[in-house]
Design a protein around this motif. Structure first.
Motif: not given
Length: 256
Positions: A5-8, A52-66, A68-73, A115-119
């Motif tokens: 799994p690719l985890i951002g 790593g998920v650097p701060v970028g453009r909000q409009k690109d967030c969907r592309t980023i999440l697509e 990834l398999d999961g996300l750590v905030l 997408k699964p998220v660990l916050a």
């Protein structure tokens, strides 16, 4: 073997105006996006690949999440009080509104894409704000009898206080009703957002976990399991939960 799994993982957003040199290498005026090694190692130790998920453009967030398999905030800077109807004052530490806006957009897209998220820590607080919740700007605002929640006079894995687990998402994960955790935060959940339930509290009643029944693939905790994992295997449990959610094993368990 299947695909890992690719985890951002989100990280600190350091503006160029904050300086350079020292632990940040580079040239005058440069900014940095920084992901802590403890997060990376925890993801790797539980079978994922960290990105790593650097701060970028909000409009690109969907592309980023697509991608990834999961996300750590991850944890980090204070959240801008204007996001929950207040103004900053001397109780606030470093603010990075660019990061706040970007990660709120990530949360929105993660929910939309399921997408699964660990916050973690700040991530949990931002999760709360997404649903209209509020924060105390400092733990001292809660009441006089609170514990020291910003305990940085010991190793990062030091177990500072106990936490009561109030929901199966945590009691099933840990196999018990109470755990010991570290503590590195001074902002605190005030009012949970719409639809959110408190899933864990510290000994003093401070909120340490949140859960939304409509989004069971989001685990939100106030402590830092990634740094606990440096010394205690138990710290890896939330990351194992994330990997299981990605693989669909968490959903199978929920159906039983």
């Amino acid at each position: 073997m299947g695909k890992k799994p690719l985890i951002g993982i989100t990280g600190y957003h350091v503006r160029g105006e904050e300086g350079y040199g020292g632990s940040f290498r580079g040239l005058p005026g440069q900014g940095f996006s920084i992901v802590g090694h403890d997060y990376i190692r925890a993801v790797e130790r539980t079978g994922g690949v960290a990105v790593g998920v650097p701060v970028g453009r909000q409009k690109d967030c969907r592309t980023i999440l697509e991608g990834l398999d999961g996300l750590v905030l991850s944890g980090g800077e204070d959240i801008d009080p204007s996001l929950y109807g207040e103004r900053p004052d001397m109780r606030c530490w470093q603010l990075t509104p660019e990061r706040d806006w970007f990660e709120l957009a990530l949360i929105e897209e993660a929910i939309h894409l399921r997408k699964p998220v660990l916050a973690i820590c700040r991530g949990m607080q931002l999760f709360n704000i997404h649903f209209g919740g509020t924060l105390y700007k400092d733990v001292a605002d809660v009441r006089v009898e609170t514990l020291t929640h910003q305990f940085n006079r010991a190793p990062r894995w030091y177990l500072a206080h106990r936490v009561k687990l109030l929901h199966p998402i945590l009691t099933d994960l840990y196999g018990k009703a109470e755990i010991d955790t570290n503590s590195y935060h001074h902002q605190v959940i005030k009012e949970p957002g719409e639809g959110l339930f408190v899933s864990a509290t510290a000994e003093d009643g401070v909120v340490e976990g949140l859960y939304h029944p409509d989004h069971p693939n989001i685990l939100a905790v106030q402590w830092h399991p990634e740094t606990m994992a440096v010394e205690y295997e138990e710290g890896l449990l939330p990351f194992r939960w994330l990997i299981e959610q990605v693989k669909g094993e968490g959903g199978k368990k929920d159906e039983k």
